[in-house]
Every structure is written in structure tokens, then in C-alpha cells.
Design a protein around this motif. Structure first.
Motif, PDB file in Angstrom:
ATOM      1  N   GLY A 226     -46.781  -3.000 -14.945  1.00 24.14           N
ATOM      2  CA  GLY A 226     -45.943  -3.021 -16.144  1.00 24.14           C
ATOM      3  C   GLY A 226     -46.699  -3.360 -17.411  1.00 24.14           C
ATOM      4  N   LYS A 227     -47.896  -2.765 -17.586  1.00 29.12           N
ATOM      5  CA  LYS A 227     -48.697  -3.062 -18.771  1.00 29.12           C
ATOM      6  C   LYS A 227     -48.441  -2.105 -19.932  1.00 29.12           C
ATOM      7  CE  LYS A 227     -52.548  -5.592 -16.769  1.00 29.12           C
ATOM      8  NZ  LYS A 227     -54.016  -5.769 -16.749  1.00 29.12           N
ATOM      9  N   ASN A 228     -47.618  -1.102 -19.726  1.00 32.94           N
ATOM     10  CA  ASN A 228     -47.331  -0.154 -20.804  1.00 32.94           C
ATOM     11  C   ASN A 228     -46.664  -0.874 -21.973  1.00 32.94           C
ATOM     12  OD1 ASN A 228     -45.195   1.841 -22.114  1.00 32.94           O
ATOM     13  ND2 ASN A 228     -46.892   3.057 -21.342  1.00 32.94           N
ATOM     14  N   ASP A 229     -47.359  -0.938 -23.113  1.00 34.27           N
ATOM     15  CA  ASP A 229     -46.854  -1.766 -24.216  1.00 34.27           C
ATOM     16  C   ASP A 229     -45.821  -1.063 -25.075  1.00 34.27           C
ATOM     17  OD1 ASP A 229     -48.495   0.039 -25.455  1.00 34.27           O
ATOM     18  OD2 ASP A 229     -49.925  -1.436 -26.233  1.00 34.27           O
ATOM     19  N   ARG A 230     -45.553   0.196 -24.843  1.00 35.17           N
ATOM     20  CA  ARG A 230     -44.500   0.870 -25.602  1.00 35.17           C
ATOM     21  C   ARG A 230     -43.108   0.471 -25.094  1.00 35.17           C
ATOM     22  NH1 ARG A 230     -46.699   1.367 -29.626  1.00 35.17           N
ATOM     23  NH2 ARG A 230     -48.297   2.912 -30.084  1.00 35.17           N
ATOM     24  N   SER A 239     -44.046  -6.359 -13.200  1.00 37.56           N
ATOM     25  CA  SER A 239     -42.654  -6.400 -13.642  1.00 37.56           C
ATOM     26  C   SER A 239     -42.056  -5.023 -13.865  1.00 37.56           C
ATOM     27  CB  SER A 239     -42.561  -7.187 -14.958  1.00 37.56           C
ATOM     28  OG  SER A 239     -43.379  -6.577 -15.951  1.00 37.56           O
ATOM     29  N   LEU A 240     -42.639  -3.977 -13.276  1.00 33.97           N
ATOM     30  CA  LEU A 240     -42.123  -2.634 -13.489  1.00 33.97           C
ATOM     31  C   LEU A 240     -41.889  -1.959 -12.146  1.00 33.97           C
ATOM     32  CD1 LEU A 240     -41.440  -0.134 -15.191  1.00 33.97           C
ATOM     33  CD2 LEU A 240     -43.894   0.361 -15.307  1.00 33.97           C
ATOM     34  N   TYR A 241     -40.695  -1.381 -11.996  1.00 34.09           N
ATOM     35  CA  TYR A 241     -40.335  -0.664 -10.774  1.00 34.09           C
ATOM     36  C   TYR A 241     -39.756   0.693 -11.156  1.00 34.09           C
ATOM     37  CZ  TYR A 241     -40.842  -5.341  -8.879  1.00 34.09           C
ATOM     38  OH  TYR A 241     -41.336  -6.571  -8.549  1.00 34.09           O
ATOM     39  N   LEU A 262     -35.904   6.805 -12.669  1.00 31.75           N
ATOM     40  CA  LEU A 262     -35.509   5.525 -13.259  1.00 31.75           C
ATOM     41  C   LEU A 262     -36.732   4.614 -13.282  1.00 31.75           C
ATOM     42  CD1 LEU A 262     -33.344   3.371 -14.148  1.00 31.75           C
ATOM     43  CD2 LEU A 262     -33.122   2.828 -11.718  1.00 31.75           C
ATOM     44  N   ALA A 263     -36.948   3.937 -14.430  1.00 28.39           N
ATOM     45  CA  ALA A 263     -38.002   2.926 -14.558  1.00 28.39           C
ATOM     46  C   ALA A 263     -37.380   1.690 -15.183  1.00 28.39           C
ATOM     47  CB  ALA A 263     -39.148   3.442 -15.424  1.00 28.39           C
ATOM     48  N   SER A 264     -37.613   0.541 -14.561  1.00 25.10           N
ATOM     49  CA  SER A 264     -37.009  -0.692 -15.056  1.00 25.10           C
ATOM     50  C   SER A 264     -38.020  -1.831 -14.953  1.00 25.10           C
ATOM     51  CB  SER A 264     -35.753  -1.039 -14.240  1.00 25.10           C
ATOM     52  OG  SER A 264     -35.139  -2.207 -14.736  1.00 25.10           O
ATOM     53  N   GLY A 265     -38.141  -2.609 -16.038  1.00 23.64           N
ATOM     54  CA  GLY A 265     -39.070  -3.728 -16.036  1.00 23.64           C
ATOM     55  C   GLY A 265     -38.883  -4.598 -17.259  1.00 23.64           C
ATOM     56  N   LYS A 266     -39.731  -5.583 -17.383  1.00 26.50           N
ATOM     57  CA  LYS A 266     -39.645  -6.520 -18.499  1.00 26.50           C
ATOM     58  C   LYS A 266     -40.573  -6.078 -19.623  1.00 26.50           C
ATOM     59  CE  LYS A 266     -38.241 -10.609 -15.867  1.00 26.50           C
ATOM     60  NZ  LYS A 266     -36.911 -10.640 -16.494  1.00 26.50           N
ATOM     61  N   THR A 273     -36.188  -3.679 -19.983  1.00 26.98           N
ATOM     62  CA  THR A 273     -36.185  -2.305 -20.494  1.00 26.98           C
ATOM     63  C   THR A 273     -35.883  -1.379 -19.323  1.00 26.98           C
ATOM     64  OG1 THR A 273     -37.769  -2.686 -22.277  1.00 26.98           O
ATOM     65  CG2 THR A 273     -37.561  -0.440 -21.475  1.00 26.98           C
ATOM     66  N   THR A 274     -34.968  -0.455 -19.530  1.00 28.61           N
ATOM     67  CA  THR A 274     -34.648   0.543 -18.512  1.00 28.61           C
ATOM     68  C   THR A 274     -34.763   1.928 -19.126  1.00 28.61           C
ATOM     69  OG1 THR A 274     -33.105  -0.983 -17.447  1.00 28.61           O
ATOM     70  CG2 THR A 274     -32.954   1.332 -16.831  1.00 28.61           C
ATOM     71  N   VAL A 275     -35.480   2.801 -18.443  1.00 27.65           N
ATOM     72  CA  VAL A 275     -35.654   4.183 -18.905  1.00 27.65           C
ATOM     73  C   VAL A 275     -35.129   5.120 -17.824  1.00 27.65           C
ATOM     74  CG1 VAL A 275     -37.253   5.934 -19.750  1.00 27.65           C
ATOM     75  CG2 VAL A 275     -37.724   3.508 -20.189  1.00 27.65           C
ATOM     76  N   TYR A 276     -34.223   6.005 -18.214  1.00 28.19           N
ATOM     77  CA  TYR A 276     -33.674   7.025 -17.314  1.00 28.19           C
ATOM     78  C   TYR A 276     -34.290   8.372 -17.687  1.00 28.19           C
ATOM     79  CZ  TYR A 276     -30.106   3.371 -16.910  1.00 28.19           C
ATOM     80  OH  TYR A 276     -29.456   2.171 -16.732  1.00 28.19           O
TER      81      TYR A 276
END
Length: 401
Positions: A226-230, A239-241, A262-266, A273-276
Motif C-alpha cells: 500500500g505504498k501508492n501515494d495517490r 494496508s492494501l487489499y 476492488l482495491a481497499s486500503g489506508k 480509500t476504496t477504489v472500484y
């Protein structure tokens, strides 16, 4: 005397019969000996065959080991000549409201007007043994050398399953899994740039995937750092699943591909943050070497921070026609449709391109873009860009996923 001769001739048949019987016995003994010799020869031949088989098997095993230990190697070179109707200094400070703050934009491809050497991509692929494959992709630019991807994939798990571990491009979405030289246009779509950055979602972690051989279905799950800073960037722990489901189907000359992701993390503030995501791709073969492609993706993001929740979405659609796998052209339109509560105006980018691929190892692409997504000094700009891009591949190239 006469009687003696008569007696002699009378006993001749007896002598002849005795000789015949002895001859028969001798022949039988010889046959027995011959059969024993034949069995011995067959036994020796079988022993020799087994020995030769064992030697051949050992030789093939050694060849297989050498084959596994020799990696496939390829090198990708990408450069461009660029006209842009805005100076380099102004362009590097652009912002996209709600996504990219002024001065924080990453511009790995085509940063300058004039000539650009964008990157050299060095690829290694090796079959380690009957259980693992290893891949490494190194990006070399004029300023740095970095690991693009480096991962190990299982090859012998039961029930159509596979595991991947290391640093790799996520299976989320469609275009995200491919490297820049595999894209139909020079830039990643606008909504991907806004949500994940110009190179997409590339993370450290593990991936589980099930690819059914009975049904046109793939299901995957990823646990990532979960290092993607965007969209993410929380540094305390992984922290990313992500999870995704993909399907594909052929209907005569048509090929259909679809996915839900689906991507969800802190994120960096410690909130969620949740991305569909969803994509739909249709491809029609016009002949053995000519085709039309229609590619579409839609992303929606909820990103919460200390003050508010950003609700953002966008899409792109592109159509590409290739004639004889050598000459082609295409159009792409991408837009940010929803950007609340910070900004309500739609932001978009148009692109058109012509491509010439004399072989599978080289490509020339001429591209025009009108970008209406960027703000400079708090003013929305319309940026026109014309670019001629050269891509060269040498070595044993393979397609990354």
C-alpha cells in the motif's frame, strides 16, 4: 555269402532309423541352445536399452536444468520527439484539483519539449524448476535505475491455482497490468493518472489467482504493502487489499473481455480509500492479421481524510484499428466525471494516434493530444501536444502481465 548280404541289407533301415533319431535329438539340443542364446541376447539388449534410456533421461535432465538456468533476456528502448505549447517549467508544476497538488506531479514519460530518452527496460525471465518461474524488470532512465518488477510465480499448484510474490503490477483493472510500451497510446488514461499515478498500481506483496480451465473465468486476491501515494500511502504496515474477477468469451470473429475490481486500503492520513473498477473490451478480427479493438474502463474512488470524503470517478474509451499488424490508428477520450466536494467541473483529454510497426520488434507512433485536465497557477489550461515516439525491442521478448 549271399545270406550275409541279405542280412546286411535287412538291417540297413534299422541303422538309418537310429541315425535319424540321433540327428533329431541333436537338432533339439541345438534348438534349446539357440533359444537360450536368443534369451541371453534379448536380456543383454534389454539391459542395454534400459542403460541407454537412463543415460538419455539423465542427459535430458541436465539439458532441462541448463535451460531453466538460462534466462530469457530482452531490452526495450523508448524515446520521443515532442512539441508542447507550454514551457517545461510551467508544465512540471501542473495540478489536477482533488487528485494532484501543484508541484507534486510525476512525469516519467516525455517530460520535456524537444527530444526525450524516456527509458530502457531490461527484462529477465527464467523457469527456475518445475515449481517456480522468476521475472525481473529493471527501468533505466537518464537519472536512475530502479526495479520495475521482481517476482516469483508458482507453476505447479493444483486446481488451476497460482501464487505470485514480490514487487509487481497489480491485477486490478486491465491496462494497469501492462507496461508503457504495451499501451495503445503513450500515456496512461487520465483517470488512472489521477487515482494511481502515471505508471499505475505497482506494489510489493502477494497475489493468489485461480484461472479456470473449465470456464472463461479468473479470480484473484492480493495483499499489498500500500505504498501508492495517490490513493493509499499509509506507512505503518501493509494496508492494501485488492480482489478482481475477470471473464472472456469468443463469439465467432468477436472476442469479449470483462472485469470487476476492488482495491481497499489506508491512505496517508490513516483513513480508508476504496477504489472500484470495471472494464469492457471488444475485439473483432477482420482477417488473420487485421482487427478492431474497443477498450473501456471506469474507476470510482471514495477517499476519506480528516475533513471530508472525496467521491471521484472517471473513465476512458479508446478505439484502435490495425491493418495487417503493421499500420493502424486510434482515438481515445478520457474524463474525470465526478470530483466532489472539491471540484465539480469535468476534466478531460483527447488523443489521436497513427502507428507503424514494420516488425514485432519496432514501432513508430505519431500522437496528438489535447489535455484539458490540468491547472497551472490556479488556471485551467488547454495543452496541445504532438509527439513522435520510437519503441525498440531486442532479445527474447515476452509479454508481461
Amino acid at each position: 555269402m549271399k545270406r550275409i548280404f541279405i542280412a546286411f541289407f535287412a538291417f540297413l533301415p534299422l541303422f538309418a532309423q537310429t541315425d535319424t533319431e540321433e540327428l533329431k535329438k541333436l537338432i533339439e539340443k541345438q534348438n534349446i541352445i539357440i533359444k537360450k542364446l536368443q534369451k541371453r541376447v534379448e536380456s543383454l539388449e534389454n539391459e542395454k536399452k534400459h542403460q541407454m534410456k537412463a543415460e538419455l533421461k539423465a542427459h535430458l535432465h541436465e539439458e532441462e536444468k541448463e535451460k531453466h538456468n538460462i534466462p530469457q533476456i530482452s531490452l526495450v528502448l523508448n524515446s520521443s520527439a515532442l512539441y508542447r505549447d507550454i514551457s517545461n517549467d510551467l508544465y512540471t508544476n501542473y495540478s489536477i484539483p482533488g487528485f494532484i497538488e501543484e508541484g507534486t506531479a510525476e512525469i516519467p514519460f516525455n517530460p520535456d519539449r524537444g527530444f526525450n530518452f524516456n527509458y530502457a527496460e531490461f527484462n529477465l525471465h527464467s523457469e527456475v524448476d518445475g515449481y517456480f518461474d522468476a521475472d525481473a524488470i529493471f527501468h533505466i532512465s537518464k537519472d536512475s535505475i530502479e526495479i520495475g518488477e521482481a517476482y516469483v510465480t508458482t507453476t505447479n499448484l493444483p486446481y488451476d491455482m497460482s501464487l505470485k510474490g514480490g514487487k509487481f503490477k497489480s491485477g486490478f483493472g486491465y491496462i494497469n497490468a501492462y507496461h508503457q510500451h504495451r499501451w495503445n497510446f503513450s500515456y496512461i488514461p487520465l483517470i488512472y493518472e489521477a487515482i494511481f499515478g502515471p505508471e499505475g498500481l505497482n506494489e510489493q506483496g502477494i497475489q493468489f489467482q485461480w484461472n479456470s480451465h473449465s470456464y472463461p473465468l479468473s479470480v484473484g486476491f492480493e495483499a499489498l504493502q500500500g505504498k501508492n501515494d495517490r490513493s493509499f500511502g499509509y506507512t505503518s504496515s501493509n494496508s492494501l487489499y485488492t480482489c478482481y474477477m475477470k471473464t472472456h468469451k469468443k463469439f465467432g470473429v468477436f472476442s469479449i473481455n470483462g472485469e470487476l475490481s476492488l482495491a481497499s486500503g489506508k491512505n496517508e492520513s490513516g483513513h480508508n480509500t476504496t477504489v472500484y473498477g470495471a472494464h469492457f473490451i471488444a475485439k473483432k478480427s477482420l482477417s488473420e492479421r487485421s482487427e478492431i479493438l474497443w477498450q473501456n474502463e471506469y474507476l470510482y474512488r471514495n477517499k476519506k481524510n480528516d475533513a471530508q470524503t472525496l467521491k471521484q470517478s472517471g473513465f476512458y474509451t479508446e478505439a484502435v484499428y490495425m491493418y495487417n499488424n503493421e499500420i493502424g490508428g486510434g482515438l481515445r477520450y478520457g474524463a474525470i466525471l465526478k470530483n466532489e466536494p472539491d471540484f465539480s467541473e469535468n476534466l478531460d483529454r483527447y488523443s489521436a494516434m497513427l502507428v507503424f510497426k514494420p516488425t514485432e520488434f519496432s514501432r513508430l507512433r505519431l500522437q496528438y493530444s489535447k489535455d484539458r485536465s490540468k491547472y497551472i497557477d490556479n488556471e485551467r489550461k488547454e495543452i496541445d501536444e504532438i509527439m513522435l515516439e520510437l519503441n525498440i525491442i531486442t532479445g527474447t521478448h515476452y509479454h508481461q502481465k
